[in-house]
Structure formats: structure tokens, C-alpha cells
Design a protein around this motif. Structure first.
Motif, PDB file in Angstrom:
ATOM      1  N   MET A  82      48.064  19.904  39.255  1.00 16.52           N
ATOM      2  CA  MET A  82      47.158  21.279  38.941  1.00 16.52           C
ATOM      3  C   MET A  82      47.581  22.478  39.446  1.00 16.52           C
ATOM      4  O   MET A  82      48.227  22.503  40.523  1.00 16.52           O
ATOM      5  N   LYS A  83      47.800  23.448  38.537  1.00 16.83           N
ATOM      6  CA  LYS A  83      48.278  24.680  38.927  1.00 16.83           C
ATOM      7  C   LYS A  83      47.522  25.401  40.068  1.00 16.83           C
ATOM      8  O   LYS A  83      46.511  25.437  40.051  1.00 16.83           O
ATOM      9  N   LYS A  84      48.499  25.793  41.009  1.00 14.56           N
ATOM     10  CA  LYS A  84      47.784  26.213  42.106  1.00 14.56           C
ATOM     11  C   LYS A  84      47.299  27.941  41.589  1.00 14.56           C
ATOM     12  O   LYS A  84      48.252  28.646  41.275  1.00 14.56           O
ATOM     13  N   THR A  85      46.115  28.093  41.956  1.00 16.58           N
ATOM     14  CA  THR A  85      45.394  29.637  41.545  1.00 16.58           C
ATOM     15  C   THR A  85      45.672  30.483  42.765  1.00 16.58           C
ATOM     16  O   THR A  85      45.079  30.039  43.884  1.00 16.58           O
ATOM     17  N   LYS A  86      46.155  31.695  42.428  1.00 12.22           N
ATOM     18  CA  LYS A  86      46.178  32.635  43.582  1.00 12.22           C
ATOM     19  C   LYS A  86      45.063  33.596  43.404  1.00 12.22           C
ATOM     20  O   LYS A  86      44.840  34.016  42.335  1.00 12.22           O
ATOM     21  N   PHE A  87      44.394  34.090  44.380  1.00 16.32           N
ATOM     22  CA  PHE A  87      43.258  35.125  44.136  1.00 16.32           C
ATOM     23  C   PHE A  87      43.601  36.388  44.815  1.00 16.32           C
ATOM     24  O   PHE A  87      44.268  36.476  46.088  1.00 16.32           O
ATOM     25  N   SER A  88      43.291  37.426  44.113  1.00 19.01           N
ATOM     26  CA  SER A  88      43.821  38.512  44.917  1.00 19.01           C
ATOM     27  C   SER A  88      42.552  39.119  45.900  1.00 19.01           C
ATOM     28  O   SER A  88      41.501  38.478  45.756  1.00 19.01           O
ATOM     29  N   ALA A  89      42.984  39.907  46.482  1.00 14.06           N
ATOM     30  CA  ALA A  89      42.023  40.273  47.533  1.00 14.06           C
ATOM     31  C   ALA A  89      40.765  41.174  47.031  1.00 14.06           C
ATOM     32  O   ALA A  89      39.705  40.923  47.464  1.00 14.06           O
ATOM     33  N   ILE A  90      40.889  41.633  45.966  1.00 14.54           N
ATOM     34  CA  ILE A  90      39.837  42.340  45.376  1.00 14.54           C
ATOM     35  C   ILE A  90      38.854  41.389  44.782  1.00 14.54           C
ATOM     36  O   ILE A  90      37.673  41.494  45.014  1.00 14.54           O
ATOM     37  N   ASP A  91      39.291  40.248  44.336  1.00 16.53           N
ATOM     38  CA  ASP A  91      38.547  39.030  43.713  1.00 16.53           C
ATOM     39  C   ASP A  91      37.828  38.662  44.837  1.00 16.53           C
ATOM     40  O   ASP A  91      36.476  38.299  44.680  1.00 16.53           O
TER      41      ASP A  91
ATOM     42  N   ASN B  20      47.846  49.056  32.750  1.00 19.42           N
ATOM     43  CA  ASN B  20      49.076  49.085  33.242  1.00 19.42           C
ATOM     44  C   ASN B  20      49.750  48.211  33.710  1.00 19.42           C
ATOM     45  O   ASN B  20      50.726  48.105  34.632  1.00 19.42           O
ATOM     46  N   GLY B  21      49.256  46.841  33.495  1.00 17.06           N
ATOM     47  CA  GLY B  21      49.683  45.384  33.757  1.00 17.06           C
ATOM     48  C   GLY B  21      49.674  45.241  35.341  1.00 17.06           C
ATOM     49  O   GLY B  21      50.173  44.223  35.921  1.00 17.06           O
ATOM     50  N   LYS B  22      48.823  45.957  36.064  1.00 18.32           N
ATOM     51  CA  LYS B  22      48.804  45.639  37.315  1.00 18.32           C
ATOM     52  C   LYS B  22      47.440  45.295  37.725  1.00 18.32           C
ATOM     53  O   LYS B  22      47.188  44.337  38.619  1.00 18.32           O
ATOM     54  N   ILE B  23      46.123  45.870  37.455  1.00 25.65           N
ATOM     55  CA  ILE B  23      44.958  45.664  37.967  1.00 25.65           C
ATOM     56  C   ILE B  23      44.083  45.370  36.674  1.00 25.65           C
ATOM     57  O   ILE B  23      43.760  46.081  35.733  1.00 25.65           O
ATOM     58  N   SER B  24      43.019  44.198  36.902  1.00 22.33           N
ATOM     59  CA  SER B  24      42.341  43.757  35.936  1.00 22.33           C
ATOM     60  C   SER B  24      41.232  44.990  35.765  1.00 22.33           C
ATOM     61  O   SER B  24      40.652  45.347  36.558  1.00 22.33           O
ATOM     62  N   ILE B  25      40.640  45.251  34.300  1.00 16.51           N
ATOM     63  CA  ILE B  25      39.827  46.204  33.864  1.00 16.51           C
ATOM     64  C   ILE B  25      38.319  45.749  34.375  1.00 16.51           C
ATOM     65  O   ILE B  25      37.715  46.666  34.846  1.00 16.51           O
ATOM     66  N   ILE B  26      38.385  44.184  34.477  1.00 17.54           N
ATOM     67  CA  ILE B  26      37.000  43.856  35.064  1.00 17.54           C
ATOM     68  C   ILE B  26      36.934  44.152  36.547  1.00 17.54           C
ATOM     69  O   ILE B  26      35.932  44.491  37.133  1.00 17.54           O
ATOM     70  N   ASP B  27      37.967  43.945  37.388  1.00 17.45           N
ATOM     71  CA  ASP B  27      37.856  44.365  38.631  1.00 17.45           C
ATOM     72  C   ASP B  27      37.583  46.016  39.012  1.00 17.45           C
ATOM     73  O   ASP B  27      36.776  46.314  39.822  1.00 17.45           O
ATOM     74  N   ILE B  28      38.221  46.553  37.934  1.00  8.11           N
ATOM     75  CA  ILE B  28      38.016  48.158  38.088  1.00  8.11           C
ATOM     76  C   ILE B  28      36.291  48.492  38.027  1.00  8.11           C
ATOM     77  O   ILE B  28      35.733  49.258  38.702  1.00  8.11           O
ATOM     78  N   PHE B  29      35.723  47.621  36.929  1.00  8.57           N
ATOM     79  CA  PHE B  29      34.193  47.998  36.709  1.00  8.57           C
ATOM     80  C   PHE B  29      33.402  47.512  37.904  1.00  8.57           C
ATOM     81  O   PHE B  29      32.681  48.019  38.395  1.00  8.57           O
ATOM     82  N   ALA B  30      34.022  46.360  38.459  1.00 14.19           N
ATOM     83  CA  ALA B  30      33.196  45.805  39.559  1.00 14.19           C
ATOM     84  C   ALA B  30      33.399  46.618  40.701  1.00 14.19           C
ATOM     85  O   ALA B  30      32.211  46.922  41.440  1.00 14.19           O
ATOM     86  N   ILE B  31      34.390  47.242  41.011  1.00 12.54           N
ATOM     87  CA  ILE B  31      34.699  48.066  42.251  1.00 12.54           C
ATOM     88  C   ILE B  31      33.767  49.324  41.921  1.00 12.54           C
ATOM     89  O   ILE B  31      33.087  49.669  42.973  1.00 12.54           O
ATOM     90  N   ALA B  32      33.739  49.862  40.705  1.00 10.14           N
ATOM     91  CA  ALA B  32      32.957  50.859  40.396  1.00 10.14           C
ATOM     92  C   ALA B  32      31.634  50.736  40.805  1.00 10.14           C
ATOM     93  O   ALA B  32      30.874  51.762  41.202  1.00 10.14           O
ATOM     94  N   ILE B  33      31.214  49.717  40.540  1.00  8.27           N
ATOM     95  CA  ILE B  33      29.608  49.315  40.617  1.00  8.27           C
ATOM     96  C   ILE B  33      29.444  49.296  42.118  1.00  8.27           C
ATOM     97  O   ILE B  33      28.248  49.937  42.489  1.00  8.27           O
ATOM     98  N   VAL B  34      30.134  48.573  42.903  1.00  8.11           N
ATOM     99  CA  VAL B  34      29.845  48.521  44.247  1.00  8.11           C
ATOM    100  C   VAL B  34      30.271  49.948  44.883  1.00  8.11           C
ATOM    101  O   VAL B  34      29.066  50.097  45.853  1.00  8.11           O
ATOM    102  N   LEU B  35      30.798  50.730  44.423  1.00 10.99           N
ATOM    103  CA  LEU B  35      31.108  52.151  45.163  1.00 10.99           C
ATOM    104  C   LEU B  35      29.658  53.018  44.706  1.00 10.99           C
ATOM    105  O   LEU B  35      29.143  53.556  45.585  1.00 10.99           O
ATOM    106  N   VAL B  36      29.339  52.972  43.630  1.00 11.62           N
ATOM    107  CA  VAL B  36      27.916  53.588  43.149  1.00 11.62           C
ATOM    108  C   VAL B  36      26.934  53.112  43.986  1.00 11.62           C
ATOM    109  O   VAL B  36      25.979  53.826  44.396  1.00 11.62           O
ATOM    110  N   ALA B  37      26.597  51.912  44.075  1.00 14.83           N
ATOM    111  CA  ALA B  37      25.650  50.959  44.932  1.00 14.83           C
ATOM    112  C   ALA B  37      25.804  51.653  46.540  1.00 14.83           C
ATOM    113  O   ALA B  37      24.611  52.089  46.931  1.00 14.83           O
ATOM    114  N   VAL B  38      26.793  52.076  47.103  1.00 10.76           N
ATOM    115  CA  VAL B  38      27.111  52.175  48.379  1.00 10.76           C
ATOM    116  C   VAL B  38      26.747  53.597  48.466  1.00 10.76           C
ATOM    117  O   VAL B  38      25.999  54.235  49.267  1.00 10.76           O
TER     118      VAL B  38
END
Lengths: 176, 164
Positions: free
Chosen positions: B1-10, A10-28
Motif C-alpha cells: 500500500m502506498k504510504k500517504t504523507k500528510f501536510s502540516a496544514i491537513d 501554483n503547484g504548491k498549496i491545495s485550494i481546499i487547504d486555502i479555503f479551510a485556513i480562511a474559515i479558521v482565520l475568520v472564526a478566530v
């Protein structure tokens, strides 16, 4: 749910980030359940702390082992590096063994330079409906062969008696 | 060089992965955190000097000749775990054999076989649970390999005493 060309849901959160969070939650969750389940199981089995006095018989040892046992000290689990109890008494005799003579009679003979030691150990343990357990979670039972290590000696022997030392309650198991 | 921003989740994911990798190395690689104690911030270890004897039974004649007083032998092939030979004695191997006619044990010397007693001294960590020469616990009943130039002798530790 739409995934755009950047891999974002939906243009907001990366699918990879979702998978990573899911793995962390399952482990915890998995780790928490593992230990919470163990605690619940222990509670259900009604483990209660007790003080035990037990005797380990060590056979066929040289005098060096007897002398090292007589130095007493803490009994330890070598692998887990835990103190399991302390040696409070050591008795020793010459090792005897039965032999058949040529005339058909049986004689009890002392084996030269070999000894049998009976080591009394005082230990904080837990008692459950199923039995007694030492601090390293190993079960203590009459007839079992266990290792016996202190700072000065490493040996093994057979448990020949267990006595619960508790306020006003004494129950003795003995190997007959 | 383009400044990269990291999200909190990353950032959280990276921190989690770093922690897992470090604990993984410690657990699997068997590292001791004390190995990284470059500033020696951990409490000073209590050390002691111990003299211990190793008994090797039923050995061939001449085995004791390979060991000399003053030799530095390694224990269990570990380079950092060494002890200095203080005394070497070799005696004829004796077996106690039951004689069914006499009804008792009889001593019998075994030809060409000997018992070798090697007395050694080393500095150890005086821990609560053991005298530790690096990774090796010096305790009566422990089986050890004594390794010198051109030979290895297996025996059992039979005495351990602290040297004043």
C-alpha cells in the motif's frame, strides 16, 4: 495564480487547504472581536465594582416560603449557577389587602395564611453610568420583578430599595 | 500500500475540526464531562438525605388513596430521580372568601375538593447551590410532578429538611 490538475495553486498549496485556513482565520478573528469589543464597551461605560444592599418584597406566600427564606444563605442564579449575593435579613408580616365594603368604606383586611416577606440581600455588583448590574449581568432597579433563589427556596418579588454600600459613600434609591 | 504523507496544514485542520465537533456535542448535546469520568477522578460529591413535602391543592377525593407509604415515586418523569413516600395526608380544601357585609375573610370548606400533602425522602447531592436529586433541585417553591404506577400528581415543594 494558476491551479494545476491536482487542485494546487501554483503547484504548491491545495485550494481546499486555502479555503479551510480562511474559515479558521475568520472564526478566530470573529470570536476575538466579539469579546474584545465587549471589553472596550464595558470600559467606555465606566463600570466599577460596588457592594449593594437591596430589599426584595415577596407577596402572597405561605408560611413555608417565609420559613425557607429565614434559613438565609447565598442568593443564586439558577440558570447560570452563579452566586449573586447573600440573604442578610428577612422580615415578614401578614398579607393585607384593601376591600370595599357594602357601605362604601374601605377596609384593610389580613388574608389568612398569606404573608409578605421583605428580604435584604448583600451583593457584589457593578455600577455604570446607566445603572447597577449583578454578577449575571442582569440590571438591578427599584420596581423591577426579579427571581430570588437560594439553596432552600425559589421565589420572586419586587425590588423596593437599593442602597450602595461603599467606603464613605451612601446613595439610596427607594420605591415611594 | 502506498504510504500517504500528510501536510502540516491537513493535520491542523483535522485537529481544529475534532475540537469543534467535541465542543459542539458538549454544548448542543448537553453532555456533562463528568459523565465521562469513568475513573471517578473528580472530587467525591457530598451527599445528604432530605425529607421534603409536596402540597397538591384542590384535588379530587380519593387522589391520596393512590399513594401509599413506601411507594417509590419518580419526580418529573425522570427514571433516575425518585423519592420514597413517608407520609400521606388529605384534608378538606378550604377557601378564604372576603365577606363585604362582615368586613373580614370567612373560611369555607369546598365540597369534594381536598388538599394532599405527601412527605417523601431521598438521597441528594448536597451542592452549594441546591439539594440535587439527579437533575431536580429540591427547594421550597419548586413545582414537581410525582409519578407512580397509574397516576401523576402535580404539587409544590413546601418543606425541605435534612435528615440526620
Amino acid at each position: 495564480m494558476k491551479i494545476d490538475e491536482n487542485g494546487k495553486v501554483n503547484g504548491k498549496i491545495s485550494i481546499i487547504d486555502i479555503f479551510a485556513i480562511a474559515i479558521v482565520l475568520v472564526a478566530v478573528i470573529g470570536i476575538s472581536l466579539r469579546f474584545v469589543t465587549l471589553q472596550i464597551k464595558e470600559a467606555k461605560e465606566g463600570k466599577r465594582p460596588v457592594t449593594l444592599s437591596y430589599v426584595v418584597e415577596i407577596e402572597g406566600v405561605r408560611i413555608y416560603t417565609v420559613e425557607a427564606l429565614e434559613k438565609r444563605g447565598d442568593v443564586i442564579d439558577i440558570d447560570q449557577k452563579k452566586v449573586l449575593g447573600k440573604v442578610v435579613d428577612v422580615e415578614s408580616n401578614n398579607q393585607k389587602i384593601e376591600h370595599f365594603l357594602n357601605d362604601g368604606t374601605i377596609v384593610d383586611s389580613e388574608i389568612p395564611d398569606k404573608y409578605v416577606a421583605r428580604v435584604t440581600i448583600l451583593s457584589d455588583a457593578v455600577e455604570s453610568n446607566k445603572g447597577y448590574y449583578l454578577k449575571n449581568d442582569s440590571e438591578l432597579s427599584v420596581g423591577a420583578n426579579i427571581s430570588l433563589a437560594t439553596k432552600y427556596v425559589n421565589s420572586s418579588g419586587r425590588v423596593i430599595s437599593i442602597k450602595k454600600v461603599a467606603d464613605g459613600v451612601e446613595k439610596e434609591n427607594k420605591d415611594k | 500500500m502506498k504510504k500517504t504523507k500528510f501536510s502540516a496544514i491537513d493535520i491542523l485542520i483535522v485537529i481544529f475540526l475534532v475540537v469543534v465537533i467535541i465542543f459542539g456535542f458538549i454544548k448542543v448535546g448537553d453532555f456533562d464531562l463528568k459523565d465521562f469520568d469513568f475513573l471517578n477522578l473528580s472530587e467525591a460529591k457530598k451527599t445528604a438525605t432530605v425529607r421534603f413535602s409536596v402540597l397538591s391543592t384542590y384535588v379530587d377525593e380519593g387522589t391520596g388513596d393512590m399513594v401509599s407509604v413506601g411507594d417509590e415515586l419518580s419526580i418529573n418523569y425522570l427514571e433516575k430521580t425518585t423519592a420514597t413516600v413517608k407520609k400521606v395526608s388529605e384534608t378538606q380544601h378550604v377557601e378564604n372568601i372576603f365577606n363585604p357585609y362582615q368586613g373580614k375573610y370567612i373560611e369555607q370548606e369546598i365540597e369534594d375538593k381536598f388538599d394532599l400533602m405527601i412527605e417523601l425522602e431521598c438521597t441528594v447531592d448536597d451542592a452549594d447551590t441546591a439539594f440535587l436529586n439527579d437533575e431536580v433541585a429540591i427547594r421550597v417553591g419548586e413545582g414537581v410532578y410525582l409519578h407512580g404506577k397509574g397516576f401523576t400528581i402535580f404539587g409544590w415543594i413546601v418543606t425541605v429538611d435534612e435528615v440526620d
